[in-house]
Design an enzyme around this catalytic site. Sequence first.
Site, short mmCIF file in Angstrom:
data_model
loop_
_atom_site.label_atom_id
_atom_site.label_comp_id
_atom_site.label_asym_id
_atom_site.label_seq_id
_atom_site.Cartn_x
_atom_site.Cartn_y
_atom_site.Cartn_z
N ARG A 178 0.83 -1.21 0.00
CA ARG A 178 0.00 0.00 0.00
C ARG A 178 0.87 1.26 0.00
NH1 ARG A 178 -1.49 2.31 4.54
NH2 ARG A 178 -1.67 0.34 5.70
N ASP A 230 -6.42 19.10 -14.73
CA ASP A 230 -6.66 17.76 -15.27
C ASP A 230 -6.18 17.77 -16.71
OD1 ASP A 230 -7.69 15.43 -16.41
OD2 ASP A 230 -9.41 15.40 -15.08
#
Length: 380
Positions: free
Chosen positions: A46, A171
Amino acid sequence: MKFATRAIHIGHDPDQHNRSVMPPLYQTSVFAHHHVGEELPYSYARSGTPTRAALEDCLASLENARYGLAFSSGMAAIDAVLRASLKPGDAVLAVADLYGGAYRLLTRVLAEQGIEVRFADLSDPASLADQLTANVKLLWLESPTNPLLGIVDIAALSAEAHRYGVAVAVDNTFATPYLQNPLELGADIVVHSATKYLGGHSDVLLGLVALNDEARYKAIRFIQNSTGAVPGPQDCFLTLRGIKTLALRMDRHCDNAERVAAFLEAHPAIERVFYPGLPEFPNHALATKQMRRFGGIVSVYLKDDSREAASRVAERLKLFALAESLGGVESLVNHSATMSHGSVPVEQKQKLGIREGLLRLSIGIEDIDDLLADLAQALG
């Protein structure tokens, strides 16, 4: 090194992996310690793996950034940036014409957690100052926007936002780092849905973030590790493989999209074509200034502005699959009103110009003659 060379080589040193030419896929959740308290570069998947690190380093290089971060999806990447940048009482100012999933996250998740969410037409940078109240901490941009390919002046908006101490996130999914580098234009954070062009083969779900500021990087990385919205090694491997051909694919996407846009502009069934590469497109000059080419997305208004007409065209297409995504080697058609922007309220869609007769075309890398023939027979 030039872009195409970095896309192939940055992030992987064969000497560190038994001379493997490709970055190995570390299919493990844990890494063994020699003794208690030992500091390892990788401990638990993780928090990081060599496969993920190779992807993060590669993306950072392509965006000319110091840091890269990989997430389980583009939306997970957006969420981490927003959470690391905002706290209850803060405001985010977003370009009005943005991806429906980002709109849903802002209005139905962040807003309910005490974040003030505002949307604005940011086509005129001079209007930004009036929008930047004291609690605005983040300016959220898309350029080109989804689905109408709007172009905003990233450099001018970033400079104005920074005058007020406001961070700027962009973005960059539609443009990719091959066509546009927002950090070099003044933005602070770049986000990608790597599911699209970076992966490029419609077989991966992954998000990426690139930035230069160390403190901001650590804040986003803390969210990444704490929430665990991280990609698995297979998705990282596939995205790295896709990035190796990004330059080649984007050139073909752009070549084909330019031909498709010109064809559709002359077709009697089309009311309007949205493509930044068309000389008469609003802000074409700005797109020419801040982008190297104009991308692989072409959107159109059908003259018959009805869902039935849009459905009829989509169903007739043979090579264009009716699907939610974009940026793969295959061509796709999206009915934005019910698909990518289905979660946006009807009145907001009408305000933005997301009509029933709007189709967004993701132009693939097939032979252009076949694509034009398919569009011709579908439009009638």
